[in-house]
Design a protein around this motif. Sequence first.
Motif, PDB file in Angstrom:
ATOM      1  N   ARG A 132      26.943  -2.049  -7.061  1.00 36.61           N
ATOM      2  CA  ARG A 132      26.799  -1.087  -8.163  1.00 36.61           C
ATOM      3  C   ARG A 132      25.860  -1.622  -9.243  1.00 36.61           C
ATOM      4  O   ARG A 132      25.114  -0.850  -9.856  1.00 36.61           O
ATOM      5  N   ALA A 136      22.506   0.299 -10.470  1.00 35.78           N
ATOM      6  CA  ALA A 136      22.266   0.638 -11.880  1.00 35.78           C
ATOM      7  C   ALA A 136      20.917   0.106 -12.342  1.00 35.78           C
ATOM      8  O   ALA A 136      20.167   0.796 -13.050  1.00 35.78           O
ATOM      9  N   ALA A 166      21.525   0.054 -18.210  1.00 40.27           N
ATOM     10  CA  ALA A 166      22.181  -0.127 -16.907  1.00 40.27           C
ATOM     11  C   ALA A 166      23.659  -0.443 -17.093  1.00 40.27           C
ATOM     12  O   ALA A 166      24.525   0.083 -16.378  1.00 40.27           O
ATOM     13  N   ILE A 170      26.906   1.887 -15.747  1.00 37.83           N
ATOM     14  CA  ILE A 170      27.467   1.271 -14.546  1.00 37.83           C
ATOM     15  C   ILE A 170      28.797   1.891 -14.147  1.00 37.83           C
ATOM     16  O   ILE A 170      29.122   2.004 -12.965  1.00 37.83           O
TER      17      ILE A 170
END
Length: 261
Positions: A132, A136, A166, A170
């Motif tokens: 993840r 991001a 980011a 997230i």
Amino acid sequence: MSDGNRFLLSAQSINKSFGPRSARRQVLFDVSADVRPGECLAVIGGSGSGKSTLTRIMLGLESADSGTVTYGGQSIAGGRRSPGVQALRRESGLVFQDPFSSLDPRWRVAQSVAEPLVLQRHDLGKAEIAERVAAALTMVGLEPATFLNRYPVDLSGGQAQRVVIARAIINEPKVILADEPMSAIDVAARIQILDTFAAIRETRRETALIMVSHDLGVVQHIADRILVLHDGRVEEEGSTAEVLGSPQSDYTRQLIEAASL
């Protein structure tokens, strides 16, 4: 103005003062503001107009002297333990003016971006968190292989701000507050940041964005609605096309003329 069934985040009749009782100064006067899911609301006005104070109150970062704030129909009054506050903190992302003050200089980019997941998503393993984080960074235009192991000191202002964005996205927040996110970086980096927010709005259509900005060129390209504040009061509010194309107040006209729109 507010309708709990339509608005994701709603502030009604907000009043706020600062300072000791003998020299108390009121900075917000009966201000109301709302944002819908998937909408970008820009809050504009001159220095000292109350923009940041209002939006910080809306996101639960400060308390109002009077008035109400609701998130998803729940009040965010009652302190950290209230369901409304807990939901808002889980489901919001924050981007402020100076990215370097938002990043721990001792942490690599990977750790900074992962922090919300580590704190809130105990169901995720290290591999899924890493996946993840990479996704991001890719969304904000930073190549993971290049940036994951960098420290803040290794980043330009624009790169650091994209790392902060980011981190803000997230956990797939429902609302993001961006408070003057482009004012501390150069013109070329501002375009990259604007493109980043445009990409987020395109791919995450239910995420609401509240943007505080004095740059009406940016506002013109990203906002659906504009709220104009002047000396702590709402000067006018409407769609971006209405406010910038047919301003109703002299103050708003002055802002537009100063921006050379």
